[in-house]
Scaffold this active site. Structure first.
Site, short mmCIF file in Angstrom:
data_model
loop_
_atom_site.label_atom_id
_atom_site.label_comp_id
_atom_site.label_asym_id
_atom_site.label_seq_id
_atom_site.Cartn_x
_atom_site.Cartn_y
_atom_site.Cartn_z
N GLU A 1 6.12 10.13 4.97
CA GLU A 1 6.49 9.14 5.99
C GLU A 1 7.84 9.53 6.64
OE1 GLU A 1 6.31 4.94 4.60
OE2 GLU A 1 8.39 4.78 5.27
N LYS B 1 2.73 7.56 -4.44
CA LYS B 1 3.39 6.67 -3.46
C LYS B 1 4.72 7.29 -3.01
CE LYS B 1 4.35 3.10 -0.87
NZ LYS B 1 5.72 2.86 -0.70
N SER C 1 1.38 0.27 -0.09
CA SER C 1 1.97 0.60 1.21
C SER C 1 1.35 -0.21 2.32
CB SER C 1 1.80 2.09 1.51
OG SER C 1 2.35 2.36 2.79
N HIS D 1 3.92 9.90 -0.59
CA HIS D 1 3.56 9.20 0.65
C HIS D 1 4.82 8.87 1.44
CE1 HIS D 1 3.47 5.37 2.82
NE2 HIS D 1 2.23 5.66 3.19
N ASN D 2 5.81 8.32 0.76
CA ASN D 2 7.04 7.93 1.45
C ASN D 2 7.79 9.15 1.98
OD1 ASN D 2 6.36 5.34 0.65
ND2 ASN D 2 8.47 4.78 0.22
C1 6PG Z 1 5.46 1.51 2.78
C2 6PG Z 1 6.89 1.97 3.00
C3 6PG Z 1 7.89 1.19 2.22
C4 6PG Z 1 9.33 1.69 2.35
C5 6PG Z 1 9.92 1.57 3.72
C6 6PG Z 1 11.40 1.83 3.80
O1 6PG Z 1 4.71 2.38 2.37
O2 6PG Z 1 5.11 0.37 3.04
O3 6PG Z 1 7.00 3.29 2.58
O4 6PG Z 1 7.51 1.27 0.89
O5 6PG Z 1 10.12 0.95 1.50
O6 6PG Z 1 9.24 2.39 4.59
O7 6PG Z 1 11.80 3.07 3.36
P1 6PG Z 1 13.26 3.65 3.72
O8 6PG Z 1 14.20 2.46 3.74
O9 6PG Z 1 13.62 4.58 2.63
O10 6PG Z 1 13.15 4.27 5.07
#
Ligand code: 6PG
Length: 491
Positions: A192, A185, A131, A188-189
């Site tokens: 996010e 991960k 990430s 984590h997303n």
């Molecule tokens: C990271 C992000 C990455 C992710 C984007 C887009 O940890 O660097 O999580 O892996 O692909 O944030 O995610 P979305 O297109 O689903 O918003």
């Protein structure tokens, strides 16, 4: 043929791959780069990698021949069939103990399968969350490796030196078995998504509720970034809100309000449903993106469905902004509480030995959700590695208690204004449900038993001849129907 010099190989020279190679090179490792379109290898060596120790390979065979044993090869290719295809192409050139690392956003069941398949062939597999976007890859990402445990000693130094460092500690540690790296991960997303949705709701309340202009909202976020909300996402939000188009209008106001998603948030919500864990905030964040996507229908609805008349705010504006900060903080605590609940539940189910303090430490820097807050989560799990819930930790327990009055005021006000706060509201609903000794599920059980003979259990201390202890009970509520409970039938 000369002796192999490569410490690690990397397949996939898109921007993430290139940046990770340059980062590993800076840390003193010799990286061998390969790409399916081999002209990209030459371009990379002639430009971005010029003057570095990076080596190129023009075939999979050459890549493998250039690597020291055990070979370590990172795949940074599109998640899905491309990963399996490269593993297949690599296999003939690999030997016992060699390590294939998938650094893409792969779905964890694939990583579980790949670990098993490669281990059956005497090879090792690591599925690693990466990430931090392009910047992170270049200067220090958060790395979340899991898979064949025997691979960790061989990749530890490269991974920990390449990762972001916070207070001298790497944002990378061994996550655990099989697909756990990609699982973590994925969570984590999901988190996010939740953090981003909470920030978006705060922006909406400040803009449509209080009527504050973007430039001033940017200042509020900048102030928040000095307190408990100090994080990458708050920081970039302030920067985004300050960014004007050539005509002086905030550029963000010209962006169509339809959110995209690549699926990792949805995977987290599905995993939560599968595990039976109430990860409501991430779920709402995913659904909020879905609702945003039906823009044309919302436009039609806005013409025929009225909300309340939005009264101007007459209270203490600064107090309300402080309340909003607390609402965001408390909701974030709930979101992370739910995320860690999910990881605990899955670890139990899949027999993974997850190190929760380590996971929080990995997320403290390098990644999109990096924050000061994750340092506090690290401390909570360092104090008690078996912590049942973040809300039982003294620090967070005090923090939500302090935030509670403001949090409630914000949601109540947003509700009166008719401004949607799905993430704030679901966080508070979870909080109120979680702290309730009694919830109305007694009635649900009665309804299930009434219409479907699904049975229920009796409250301890209320047993009697009709309601025996520790047994599934069915009552003939209507006098019609039978006394046979649904559990007596086998489907
Ligand atoms: C990271 C992000 C990455 C992710 C984007 C887009 O940890 O660097 O999580 O892996 O692909 O944030 O995610 P979305 O297109 O689903 O918003």
């Amino acid at each position: 043929m000369s002796a192999p010099v490569g410490d690690i190989g990397l397949i996939g020279l898109a921007v993430m791959g290139q940046n990770l190679i340059l980062n590993m090179n800076d840390k003193g490792f010799t990286v061998v780069a390969y790409n399916r379109t081999t002209s990209k290898v030459d371009d990379f060596l002639a430009n971005e990698a010029k003057g570095t120790k990076v080596q190129g390979a023009h075939s999979i065979q050459e890549l493998c021949a250039k690597l020291k044993r055990p070979r370590k090869i990172i795949l940074l290719v599109k998640a899905g069939p491309a990963v399996d295809s490269f593993i297949q192409q690599l296999e003939p050139y690999l030997e016992k103990g060699d390590i294939v690392i998938d650094g893409g956003n792969s779905h964890y069941p694939d990583s579980i399968r790949r670990t098993q398949e490669l281990e059956a062939k005497g090879l090792l597999f690591v599925g690693s969350g990466v990430s931090g976007g392009e910047e992170g890859a270049r200067h220090g990402p958060s790395l979340m490796p899991g898979g064949s445990t025997a691979a960790w000693p061989a990749i530890k130094e490269i991974f920990q030196k390449t990762a972001a460092q916070v207070n001298g500690e790497p944002c990378c540690d061994w996550v655990g078995e099989t697909g756990s790296g990609h699982y973590v991960k994925m969570v984590h997303n999901g988190i996010e998504y939740g953090d981003m949705q909470l920030i978006a709701e705060a922006y909406d309340i400040l803009k449509r509720g209080l009527g504050i202009h973007e430039s001033e909202i940017a200042d509020i976020f900048t102030t928040w970034n000095k307190g408990v909300l100090d994080s990458f996402l708050i920081e970039i939000t302030a920067n985004i809100l300050k960014f004007n188009d050539d005509d002086g209008e905030p550029l963000v106001t010209k962006i169509l309000d339809k959110a995209g998603q690549k699926g990792t948030g949805k995977w987290t919500a599905i995993a939560a449903l599968d595990a039976g864990t109430a990860v409501t905030l991430i779920g709402e964040a995913v659904f909020a993106r879905c609702l945003s996507a039906i823009k044309e229908e919302r436009v039609r609805a806005s013409k025929v469905i009225n909300g309340p008349q939005r009264e101007p705010f007459r209270g203490d504006k600064q107090q309300f902004i402080d309340d909003l900060e607390q609402a965001l903080y408390a909701s974030k605590i709930i979101s992370y509480t739910q995320g860690f609940m999910l990881m605990r539940e899955t670890a139990k189910e899949l027999d993974w030995n997850l190190n929760y303090a380590g996971i929080a430490r990995m997320w403290r820097g390098g990644c999109i959700i990096k924050s000061v807050f994750l340092g506090d989560i690290t401390s909570a799990y360092e104090k008690n590695k078996d912590l049942e819930s973040l809300l039982f930790d003294n620090f967070f327990n005090k923090a939500v208690h302090k935030a509670q009055p403001g949090w409630r005021r914000v949601i109540a006000q947003a509700c009166l204004w008719g401004i949607p706060t799905p993430a704030f509201s679901t966080a508070l609903a979870f909080f109120d449900g979680y702290r309730s000794e009694v919830v109305p599920a007694n009635l649900l059980q009665a309804q299930r038993d009434y219409f479907g003979a699904h049975t229920f259990r009796v409250v301890s201390g209320k047993e009697n001849a009709r309601l025996p202890k520790d047994r599934d009970i069915h009552i003939n509520w209507t006098g019609r129907g039978g006394n046979v409970s649904a559990s007596s039938y086998s489907a």
